[in-house]
Scaffold this active site. Structure first.
Site, PDB file in Angstrom:
ATOM      1  N   CYS A 255      -1.591  -4.891  22.736  1.00 24.93           N
ATOM      2  CA  CYS A 255      -0.303  -4.587  22.025  1.00 24.93           C
ATOM      3  C   CYS A 255      -0.417  -2.879  22.000  1.00 24.93           C
ATOM      4  O   CYS A 255      -1.287  -2.543  21.436  1.00 24.93           O
ATOM      5  CB  CYS A 255      -0.108  -5.142  20.670  1.00 24.93           C
ATOM      6  SG  CYS A 255       0.892  -4.398  19.604  1.00 24.93           S
TER       7      CYS A 255
ATOM      8  N   LYS B  36      -2.187  -2.649   6.679  1.00 29.43           N
ATOM      9  CA  LYS B  36      -2.802  -4.001   5.813  1.00 29.43           C
ATOM     10  C   LYS B  36      -4.074  -4.538   6.744  1.00 29.43           C
ATOM     11  O   LYS B  36      -5.097  -4.687   6.269  1.00 29.43           O
ATOM     12  CB  LYS B  36      -1.761  -5.181   5.745  1.00 29.43           C
ATOM     13  CG  LYS B  36      -0.681  -4.593   4.840  1.00 29.43           C
ATOM     14  CD  LYS B  36       0.270  -5.887   4.773  1.00 29.43           C
ATOM     15  CE  LYS B  36       1.687  -5.302   5.451  1.00 29.43           C
ATOM     16  NZ  LYS B  36       2.702  -6.083   4.670  1.00 29.43           N
TER      17      LYS B  36
ATOM     18  N   CYS C 109       3.169 -10.430  20.869  1.00 33.22           N
ATOM     19  CA  CYS C 109       2.102  -9.788  19.856  1.00 33.22           C
ATOM     20  C   CYS C 109       2.756 -10.432  18.453  1.00 33.22           C
ATOM     21  O   CYS C 109       3.601 -10.122  18.014  1.00 33.22           O
ATOM     22  CB  CYS C 109       2.442  -8.383  19.734  1.00 33.22           C
ATOM     23  SG  CYS C 109       1.372  -7.670  18.300  1.00 33.22           S
TER      24      CYS C 109
ATOM     25  N   HIS D 124      -0.565  -2.459  17.680  1.00 30.32           N
ATOM     26  CA  HIS D 124      -1.721  -2.914  16.941  1.00 30.32           C
ATOM     27  C   HIS D 124      -2.972  -3.098  17.844  1.00 30.32           C
ATOM     28  O   HIS D 124      -4.012  -3.290  17.083  1.00 30.32           O
ATOM     29  CB  HIS D 124      -1.445  -4.523  16.560  1.00 30.32           C
ATOM     30  CG  HIS D 124      -0.269  -4.238  15.461  1.00 30.32           C
ATOM     31  ND1 HIS D 124       1.089  -4.594  15.757  1.00 30.32           N
ATOM     32  CD2 HIS D 124      -0.335  -4.200  14.093  1.00 30.32           C
ATOM     33  CE1 HIS D 124       1.770  -4.367  14.735  1.00 30.32           C
ATOM     34  NE2 HIS D 124       0.844  -4.460  13.680  1.00 30.32           N
TER      35      HIS D 124
ATOM     36  N   LYS E 206      -3.211   5.273  10.689  1.00 29.01           N
ATOM     37  CA  LYS E 206      -2.265   4.925  10.071  1.00 29.01           C
ATOM     38  C   LYS E 206      -2.875   3.924   8.797  1.00 29.01           C
ATOM     39  O   LYS E 206      -3.619   3.278   9.115  1.00 29.01           O
ATOM     40  CB  LYS E 206      -1.174   3.886  10.979  1.00 29.01           C
ATOM     41  CG  LYS E 206      -0.346   3.202  10.371  1.00 29.01           C
ATOM     42  CD  LYS E 206       0.913   2.465  11.189  1.00 29.01           C
ATOM     43  CE  LYS E 206       1.833   1.983  10.479  1.00 29.01           C
ATOM     44  NZ  LYS E 206       2.119   0.474  10.714  1.00 29.01           N
TER      45      LYS E 206
ATOM     46  N   CYS F 282       3.434  -7.734  15.771  1.00 30.83           N
ATOM     47  CA  CYS F 282       4.907  -7.223  15.830  1.00 30.83           C
ATOM     48  C   CYS F 282       5.797  -8.231  15.628  1.00 30.83           C
ATOM     49  O   CYS F 282       7.110  -7.895  15.410  1.00 30.83           O
ATOM     50  CB  CYS F 282       4.855  -6.685  17.181  1.00 30.83           C
ATOM     51  SG  CYS F 282       3.960  -5.119  17.300  1.00 30.83           S
TER      52      CYS F 282
ATOM     53  N   HIS G 178       3.800   1.786   2.330  1.00 27.94           N
ATOM     54  CA  HIS G 178       5.199   1.057   1.819  1.00 27.94           C
ATOM     55  C   HIS G 178       5.869   1.912   0.867  1.00 27.94           C
ATOM     56  O   HIS G 178       6.946   1.868   0.713  1.00 27.94           O
ATOM     57  CB  HIS G 178       4.924  -0.251   1.324  1.00 27.94           C
ATOM     58  CG  HIS G 178       4.121  -1.138   2.524  1.00 27.94           C
ATOM     59  ND1 HIS G 178       2.855  -2.024   2.035  1.00 27.94           N
ATOM     60  CD2 HIS G 178       4.523  -1.537   3.765  1.00 27.94           C
ATOM     61  CE1 HIS G 178       2.819  -2.629   3.069  1.00 27.94           C
ATOM     62  NE2 HIS G 178       3.463  -2.146   4.016  1.00 27.94           N
TER      63      HIS G 178
ATOM     64  N   HIS H 186       0.877  -1.213   0.098  1.00 32.27           N
ATOM     65  CA  HIS H 186       0.068   0.031   0.031  1.00 32.27           C
ATOM     66  C   HIS H 186       0.921   1.188  -0.045  1.00 32.27           C
ATOM     67  O   HIS H 186       2.082   1.151  -0.016  1.00 32.27           O
ATOM     68  CB  HIS H 186      -0.862  -0.022   1.299  1.00 32.27           C
ATOM     69  CG  HIS H 186      -0.217  -0.126   2.516  1.00 32.27           C
ATOM     70  ND1 HIS H 186       0.566   0.752   2.955  1.00 32.27           N
ATOM     71  CD2 HIS H 186      -0.317  -1.117   3.324  1.00 32.27           C
ATOM     72  CE1 HIS H 186       1.015   0.206   4.311  1.00 32.27           C
ATOM     73  NE2 HIS H 186       0.485  -0.784   4.529  1.00 32.27           N
TER      74      HIS H 186
END
Ligand code: MSP
Length: 503
Positions: free
Chosen positions: A143, A297, A126, A146, A294, A129, A21, A18
């Site tokens: 976490c 995905k 997690c 996330h 953010k 991560c 990246h 996406h």
């Protein structure tokens, strides 16, 4: 000629690329293109991170072997980078043979040095991560990155003696103040080290999607411990000592702020433990946000904007330009279509594109399509010299947004110069020739300076100006000196490079 080695993180293959990246990848590409202009010997490496529980679980969810999912998504990353004109020198996949060899050699060196030992670990893990947390790290029991539940995991694992490296890391950062940029991130890293470092578990025996430890094949390497060494594998660590001596240490690891701890604490400690030098600099960028969230995905669907979406709508150069220009490196920045459209119209259509159209059109009508020579003492000459200095300085400190802002000063000043002299209203003659010769020379310099961001449109403008080769093929500093090109070339008019978008 100096050598310049820059990396992006290697991307997890649990899903497709996406624009979050694309952001670091375009920055690393543009910076490496800048260094190619300088004549440096450049190594620009990107790739995919294919082992670990996260990738394995994503594959299982789709009924695939993890290698099948990795093949599929690694190809999608490459395709996205092709679409964005990313010119990497190496695309590394952690499932490659060369990488297994390199990781095993690297871990063996740390083991032989006495810095890997067996121990029992109980901790909160997690999977997103691929990292352990302590109770104190958690955010409402979840976490901190996330915001999903962590799992209590108890295992007999191999441990890296990170705690032994506290002082050496502090010494390293004291001796190299620019080893983490920007300064806010450096302070965060120092704060983390000063709190005291715990040994970390670096192997897993509960699943097998990873690189086996050379001295204990019943364990695979924790994914971060096989991912970070991609940077040395690509430099030749596994099997080409001469190549490795040439490229290591890397000049820049460009990373997101979420993975700074891995790169600025674990990674230099691992390298020191293996008797290797830490990277010269870890440069952290912020996140691209959509509606304050953010892009990710796992996030909401609307945040999943892909590079292909933007390229289809705005073209390669405008997409690259926006990613490089909008958000100064370091902070978070909001991505929006409105922002992209506004920048497109202001900087690309009305400034750069308009300058190219104006100059080529007026040379057509007033100079029979033959470009006049620049004058030796134009006021634009001084502007160009200042802009070259500011642009060079900004790319040198990894500030693409500042670099483009500086380059655009020359575009704006050249447009203003044309408006002040209005050559389109004047009779053909020496005065008009001088004005247009100066504008052409400024534009030639702009094409070179902007080429790391806008590889296609600067090459097209260059061709229309009747210049030989490509802007990217020029060498600084000689090529951007005023008067490096003379007049007399046929100039071609053409379609607008960036047609204005209606709001
Ligand atoms: N595989 C690890 C990195 C290993 S490097 C030895 C990883 N992969 S990732 O695919 O999850 O993220 C890769 C990079 O993309 C990170 O630096 C991360 O910060 C960046 N980005 C992912 N989403 C992003 C945004 N929305 N905005 C900016 N960058 C973001 O972590």
């Amino acid at each position: 000629m100096s050598r310049f080695y820059i990396t992006t993180p290697i991307y997890y293959v649990n899903d497709a690329p996406h624009i979050g990246h694309a952001y670091p990848t375009v920055i690393a590409d543009a910076v490496s293109r800048w260094h190619r202009l300088l004549g440096d010997d450049v190594l620009f490496v990107t790739g995919t991170d294919e082992y670990g529980l996260k990738n394995q679980q994503a594959a299982e969810a789709q009924g695939l072997h993890p290698k099948e999912l990795a093949d599929r998504n690694s190809t999608r990353f490459r395709a996205a980078w092709d679409l964005l004109d990313i010119v990497y020198d190496d695309f590394i996949r952690t499932t490659e043979e060369r990488h297994t060899r390199s990781v095993q050699k690297f871990l063996q060196a740390i083991y032989d040095n006495g810095d890997i030992e067996l121990g029992t670990y109980e901790g909160l893990y997690c999977v997103a991560c691929e990292a352990y947390y302590t109770e104190g790290d958690l955010d409402d029991g979840l976490c901190p990155i996330h915001h999903r539940p962590v799992e209590l995991v108890k295992q007999e694992n191999w441990f890296f003696r990170l705690s032994r490296y506290e002082q050496r890391l502090l010494d390293h950062y004291a001796a190299h103040p620019d080893a983490v940029i920007p300064a806010t991130r450096r302070n965060e890293v120092l704060g983390f080290i000063r709190q005291g470092l715990q040994d970390i578990s670096i192997s897993r025996s509960s699943f097998d999607w990873g690189v086996p430890l050379p001295w204990d094949p019943t364990h695979v390497t924790w994914v971060w411990f096989d991912a970070l060494p991609n940077y040395i594998t690509a430099a030749g660590y596994g099997d080409d000592p001469e190549r490795f001596a040439h490229w290591w240490p890397a000049d820049y690891h460009l990373v997101g702020k979420d993975i700074i701890r891995f790169h600025a604490v674990y990674w230099p400690a691992m390298l020191l433990a293996a008797g290797l030098e830490p990277p010269r600099s870890v440069a952290a960028h912020g996140w691209l946000l959509v509606g304050g969230e953010k892009i990710s995905k796992s996030g909401a669907k609307f945040t999943q904007i892909t590079p292909a979406d933007l390229v289809a709508e705005y073209g390669v150069d405008a997409t690259r330009y926006h990613l490089l220009r909008e958000v100064p490196l370091g902070g978070d920045g909001e991505f929006s279509y409105e922002g992209l459209e506004a920048r497109y119209n202001a900087d690309l259509a009305n400034n750069f594109g308009n300058l190219v159209s104006r100059v080529t059109t007026v040379v057509g009508t007033k100079c029979d399509g033959i470009g006049p020579a620049p004058s030796a003492d134009s006021s634009l000459k001084d502007v160009a010299a200042d802009v070259v200095r500011a642009t060079t300085d900004a790319w040198g400190r990894l500030a693409p947004s500042d670099a483009l802002e500086a380059t655009w000063q020359l575009i704006r000043q050249t447009n203003a110069y044309l408006e002040a002299h209005e050559p389109w209203k004047a009779e053909p003659g020496a005065e008009v020739d001088a004005v247009l010769g100066d504008a052409l020379e400024a534009l030639r310099i702009v094409c070179i300076l902007a080429s790391p961001a806008l590889p296609r449109s600067t090459a097209e403008a260059w061709r229309r100006l009747g210049l030989e080769g490509t802007p990217a093929g020029q060498r600084l500093p000689a090529a951007v000196e005023w008067g490096n090109s003379s007049g007399g070339r046929p100039i071609e008019k053409g379609e607008p490079l960036f047609p204005r978008r209606k709001g």
